[in-house]
Design an enzyme around this catalytic site. Structure first.
Site, mmCIF file in Angstrom:
data_model
loop_
_atom_site.group_PDB
_atom_site.id
_atom_site.type_symbol
_atom_site.label_atom_id
_atom_site.label_comp_id
_atom_site.label_asym_id
_atom_site.label_seq_id
_atom_site.Cartn_x
_atom_site.Cartn_y
_atom_site.Cartn_z
ATOM 1 N N ASN A 85 7.352 4.883 -3.446
ATOM 2 C CA ASN A 85 7.380 6.279 -3.904
ATOM 3 C C ASN A 85 7.137 6.415 -5.404
ATOM 4 O O ASN A 85 7.686 7.301 -6.051
ATOM 5 C CB ASN A 85 8.701 6.951 -3.497
ATOM 6 C CG ASN A 85 8.578 7.657 -2.147
ATOM 7 O OD1 ASN A 85 7.621 8.387 -1.901
ATOM 8 N ND2 ASN A 85 9.547 7.437 -1.279
ATOM 9 N N ASN A 112 4.834 2.714 6.270
ATOM 10 C CA ASN A 112 5.847 3.735 6.490
ATOM 11 C C ASN A 112 5.471 4.448 7.787
ATOM 12 O O ASN A 112 4.428 5.099 7.867
ATOM 13 C CB ASN A 112 5.883 4.710 5.305
ATOM 14 C CG ASN A 112 6.926 5.808 5.470
ATOM 15 O OD1 ASN A 112 7.066 6.385 6.544
ATOM 16 N ND2 ASN A 112 7.641 6.108 4.400
ATOM 17 N N ASP A 148 7.345 1.295 0.846
ATOM 18 C CA ASP A 148 7.020 2.584 0.239
ATOM 19 C C ASP A 148 7.884 2.719 -1.003
ATOM 20 O O ASP A 148 9.067 3.019 -0.922
ATOM 21 C CB ASP A 148 7.311 3.693 1.248
ATOM 22 C CG ASP A 148 7.034 5.078 0.694
ATOM 23 O OD1 ASP A 148 6.654 5.180 -0.487
ATOM 24 O OD2 ASP A 148 7.203 6.057 1.449
ATOM 25 N N ASP A 195 1.555 9.444 8.185
ATOM 26 C CA ASP A 195 0.874 9.945 6.985
ATOM 27 C C ASP A 195 0.589 8.805 6.006
ATOM 28 O O ASP A 195 -0.106 9.003 5.006
ATOM 29 C CB ASP A 195 1.663 11.064 6.308
ATOM 30 C CG ASP A 195 3.121 10.710 6.043
ATOM 31 O OD1 ASP A 195 3.587 9.643 6.502
ATOM 32 O OD2 ASP A 195 3.808 11.516 5.378
ATOM 33 N N HIS A 196 1.099 7.611 6.279
ATOM 34 C CA HIS A 196 0.769 6.394 5.545
ATOM 35 C C HIS A 196 -0.166 5.540 6.395
ATOM 36 O O HIS A 196 -0.152 5.631 7.631
ATOM 37 C CB HIS A 196 2.018 5.558 5.243
ATOM 38 C CG HIS A 196 2.971 6.197 4.295
ATOM 39 N ND1 HIS A 196 3.176 5.743 3.012
ATOM 40 C CD2 HIS A 196 3.817 7.259 4.458
ATOM 41 C CE1 HIS A 196 4.089 6.490 2.414
ATOM 42 N NE2 HIS A 196 4.492 7.412 3.273
ATOM 43 N N GLU A 200 11.042 4.102 6.922
ATOM 44 C CA GLU A 200 11.290 5.443 7.462
ATOM 45 C C GLU A 200 11.202 5.422 8.987
ATOM 46 O O GLU A 200 10.491 6.198 9.596
ATOM 47 C CB GLU A 200 10.324 6.468 6.859
ATOM 48 C CG GLU A 200 10.893 7.872 6.865
ATOM 49 C CD GLU A 200 10.052 8.875 6.097
ATOM 50 O OE1 GLU A 200 10.402 10.071 6.177
ATOM 51 O OE2 GLU A 200 9.080 8.498 5.424
ATOM 52 N N TYR A 234 12.303 0.870 0.889
ATOM 53 C CA TYR A 234 11.987 2.302 0.940
ATOM 54 C C TYR A 234 12.749 3.022 -0.167
ATOM 55 O O TYR A 234 13.926 3.305 -0.044
ATOM 56 C CB TYR A 234 12.338 2.879 2.313
ATOM 57 C CG TYR A 234 12.044 4.353 2.461
ATOM 58 C CD1 TYR A 234 10.861 4.906 1.979
ATOM 59 C CD2 TYR A 234 12.963 5.195 3.086
ATOM 60 C CE1 TYR A 234 10.600 6.261 2.120
ATOM 61 C CE2 TYR A 234 12.709 6.549 3.245
ATOM 62 C CZ TYR A 234 11.527 7.086 2.761
ATOM 63 O OH TYR A 234 11.268 8.428 2.895
#
Length: 267
Positions: free
Chosen positions: A158, A7, A156, A257-258, A41, A116
């Site tokens: 989630n 991501n 991702d 952040d991934h 993303e 995603y």
């Protein structure tokens, strides 16, 4: 075949991040051994994405993308060293056809999808939307299994599946991403034949985590979530040789952040 998923948390930001120290996304692309890379993303339309990745495309990467329907959100893409035999956008569910959350390609004899899932929010319409997307993904995955082609869905998701997939699991049992219903959905999905390759190669251990909040000391303390999965069809999963999270050595060296999650499959 080596497949990586990450991501990017905004493709243009990932390209610019630490560009002055040669540690952003583009230098990583120059160094990676991956044959196929799934991006999530991207937060860019097709033209913006191609522009941001133009140095990589000049190096020979092939790009397929599904732009978001809302500016600055979503967006998925696949980079491949070999040309695409086919590109399919969306799971087949009309509601999400233009959301930029699912892109499927055929390349090098394998179907690879960049996925995603919505973040969701427990007890709200956002969670209901996430559940509808989960149902759409599940239906498409059933079709892929029935077709018998080697396939891997990367991205991702989630959802942290088990207590080993999230450091602070006790604090998140009532929050989206670790709800019992979401975790059961993943359990049921895997029961149909799909294999969580990273977990299969790293059984009974905490992590390896792939997402850490930018805030506080989450990264330094490895207080993360494992939410970036490679879900592979049975025959392809049986050929998985290794899996690793390409975690930055220091917080300051992160360009998302991934972290990239990379799996190597035998021929």
């Amino acid at each position: 075949m080596i497949v990586t998923t990450v991501n990017a948390n905004g493709i243009r930001a990932a390209v610019k991040q630490r560009s002055e120290t040669n540690l952003g996304l583009l230098p990583w692309l120059k160094e990676t051994a991956a044959d196929v890379i799934c991006l999530q993303e991207t937060r860019a339309d097709d033209e913006q994405l191609a522009d941001a990745l133009s140095p990589a495309l000049a190096d020979g990467w092939h790009l397929a993308s599904a732009e978001p329907h809302v500016k600055g959100r979503n967006g998925v893409a696949v980079l491949s060293r070999t040309p695409f035999d086919a590109i399919r956008i969306g799971t087949g569910a009309e509601e999400f056809a233009t959301h930029g959350r699912y892109l499927e390609v055929d390349t090098a004899g394998t179907t690879v999808a960049s996925v995603y899932l919505p973040t969701g929010e427990a007890g709200t319409d956002r969670q209901l939307e996430k559940e509808r997307f989960m149902a759409a993904i599940e239906a498409r995955m059933a079709e892929l299994l029935a077709g018998g082609r080697d396939a891997v869905l990367c991205g991702d998701w989630n959802i942290a599946h088990t207590e080993n997939d999230i450091k602070a699991w006790k604090n998140n049992v009532k929050k989206a991403g670790f709800l019992p219903s979401e975790r059961q959905w993943l359990t049921d999905l895997l029961a149909t034949g799909w294999v969580d390759v990273v977990r299969a190669l790293h059984p009974d251990v905490a992590g390896p985590y792939s997402w850490w909040s930018w805030r506080g000391k989450a990264f330094d303390n490895d207080a993360g979530w494992r939410i970036d999965y490679h879900l592979a069809s049975p025959a392809l999963a049986a050929r998985a040789l290794s899996a690793r999270v390409e975690r930055a050595e220091l917080y300051a060296l992160r360009w998302s952040d991934h972290a990239p999650v990379t799996v190597q499959f035998s021929a």
